[in-house]
Design a protein around this motif. Sequence first.
Motif, short mmCIF file in Angstrom:
data_model
loop_
_atom_site.label_atom_id
_atom_site.label_comp_id
_atom_site.label_asym_id
_atom_site.label_seq_id
_atom_site.Cartn_x
_atom_site.Cartn_y
_atom_site.Cartn_z
N TYR A 32 -24.50 45.94 22.48
CA TYR A 32 -23.85 45.41 23.68
C TYR A 32 -22.64 44.59 23.27
N THR A 33 -21.83 44.28 24.26
CA THR A 33 -20.75 43.31 24.09
C THR A 33 -20.94 42.24 25.15
N MET A 34 -20.89 41.00 24.71
CA MET A 34 -20.98 39.88 25.64
C MET A 34 -19.61 39.22 25.72
N ALA A 50 -15.00 37.65 23.48
CA ALA A 50 -16.12 38.59 23.48
C ALA A 50 -16.72 38.67 22.09
N ALA A 97 -20.38 37.80 30.94
CA ALA A 97 -20.56 39.18 31.37
C ALA A 97 -21.10 40.00 30.22
N LEU A 98 -21.85 41.02 30.57
CA LEU A 98 -22.51 41.86 29.56
C LEU A 98 -22.14 43.33 29.75
N GLN A 99 -21.77 43.95 28.66
CA GLN A 99 -21.46 45.38 28.66
C GLN A 99 -22.49 46.11 27.81
N TRP A 101 -22.77 48.40 25.62
CA TRP A 101 -21.85 49.11 24.73
C TRP A 101 -22.60 50.01 23.77
N GLN A 106 -17.49 49.35 30.83
CA GLN A 106 -17.12 48.14 31.56
C GLN A 106 -18.25 47.13 31.52
N TYR A 107 -17.94 45.92 31.92
CA TYR A 107 -18.95 44.87 32.02
C TYR A 107 -19.69 45.06 33.35
N TRP A 110 -22.88 40.22 35.44
CA TRP A 110 -22.09 38.99 35.46
C TRP A 110 -22.95 37.78 35.81
#
Length: 120
Positions: A32-34, A50, A97-99, A101, A106-107, A110
Amino acid sequence: QVQLVDSGGGLVQAGGSLRLSCAASGRTFSTYTMGWFRQAPGQEREFVAAINSRGGSTYYADSVKGRFTISKDSVKRTWYLQMNTLKPEDTAVYYCALQNWPTSSQYDYWGQGTQVTVSS
């Protein structure tokens, strides 16, 4: 689903520091990406920082480089934004926000936002 709760905002004088936190619960993702975003009154939401779960790569907006640090505690599922040398122009509502990934581009999740106000 994922729930994000961000906190840690407040009122601080210019030059001061704050640490924002974002706690996640619910569904987990292997990668993921935060991210942290902010929105000032009358302005569009903008990217701040991020961190990617794979390798821990970090990314920053030019306006906060050298002042803000994003980090994570994977065990606690909590992410942080350490903000130092704050400026009045940093005043905004900050959102985590969390994506998911790379599955999502996109995220999708939220937090509710936390107000940061920097007085001059």
